[in-house]
Design an enzyme around this catalytic site. Structure first.
Site, PDB file in Angstrom:
ATOM      1  N   ARG A 101       0.755  -1.230   0.095  1.00  0.00           N
ATOM      2  CA  ARG A 101      -0.081   0.096   0.038  1.00  0.00           C
ATOM      3  C   ARG A 101       0.724   1.250   0.015  1.00  0.00           C
ATOM      4  NH1 ARG A 101      -5.207  -0.786   0.670  1.00  0.00           N
ATOM      5  NH2 ARG A 101      -5.789  -2.923   1.887  1.00  0.00           N
ATOM      6  N   VAL A 123      -1.115  -2.253  -4.125  1.00  0.00           N
ATOM      7  CA  VAL A 123      -0.599  -3.099  -5.203  1.00  0.00           C
ATOM      8  C   VAL A 123      -1.372  -4.707  -4.613  1.00  0.00           C
ATOM      9  CG1 VAL A 123       1.241  -4.474  -6.203  1.00  0.00           C
ATOM     10  CG2 VAL A 123       1.383  -2.089  -5.663  1.00  0.00           C
ATOM     11  N   ASP A 151      13.239   7.435  -7.627  1.00  0.00           N
ATOM     12  CA  ASP A 151      12.995   6.828  -6.230  1.00  0.00           C
ATOM     13  C   ASP A 151      13.528   5.475  -6.030  1.00  0.00           C
ATOM     14  OD1 ASP A 151      11.768   6.589  -3.838  1.00  0.00           O
ATOM     15  OD2 ASP A 151       9.818   5.890  -4.780  1.00  0.00           O
TER      16      ASP A 151
END
Length: 157
Positions: free
Chosen positions: A12, A18, A128
């Site tokens: 989450r 997901v 990221d």
């Protein structure tokens, strides 16, 4: 999304969740990232569309494979390959401070560099790279970069 059967939530985030799913046609396990688009700003919607574009163009054995995307029920559903080894973050935490064999570190570092080289050759910045966005195969021998949610496609000079 009727062609997938949801098994469980595997992650989450602020974007949504997901889900581990099974493709009904052949039983293959996949993950489906569901991003609610009903409350998104224009820039957030553009970022989600960029994630789909990047995933579809970055085809490499060390990058999580994109399979499909669908907008349904006010959500963007991004279907991707499932990596049963989990995240590098979870794997390292489960080791309780025990060091990794040097060869594993060298192998993973090499794989990460090769994946980043490919991504950068397409003028894409991931933006990221964290242990939570690096996923492992079942035997933990291979890693793959995932989650291109805040990636950026750079203009070619």
């Amino acid at each position: 999304m009727e062609c997938y059967r949801e098994i469980r939530v595997v992650g989450r985030g602020s974007f949504g969740a997901v889900h581990l799913c099974e493709r009904r046609s052949d039983g293959q396990q996949v993950v489906v990232k569901r991003v609610s688009i009903s409350q998104m700003t224009d820039s957030e919607l553009e970022a989600s569309c960029t994630e789909v574009r990047v995933l579809s163009m970055v085809q490499h054995p060390l990058v999580v494979r994109y399979l499909d995307s669908v907008v349904q029920d006010e959500a963007l559903h991004i279907v991707m390959e499932y990596l049963p080894g989990g995240t590098l973050r979870d794997f390292l935490r489960a080791r309780d401070g025990r060091l990794l064999p040097q060869q594993d570190v060298v192998t993973w570092a090499s794989q990460l560099v090769l994946a980043l080289y490919h991504i950068h050759s397409l003028n894409v910045l991931h933006r990221d790279i964290t242990s939570s966005n690096i996923l492992l195969t079942a035997n933990h021998r291979c890693l793959k970069i995932g989650d291109f949610g805040i990636s950026k496609i750079l203009a070619r000079l």
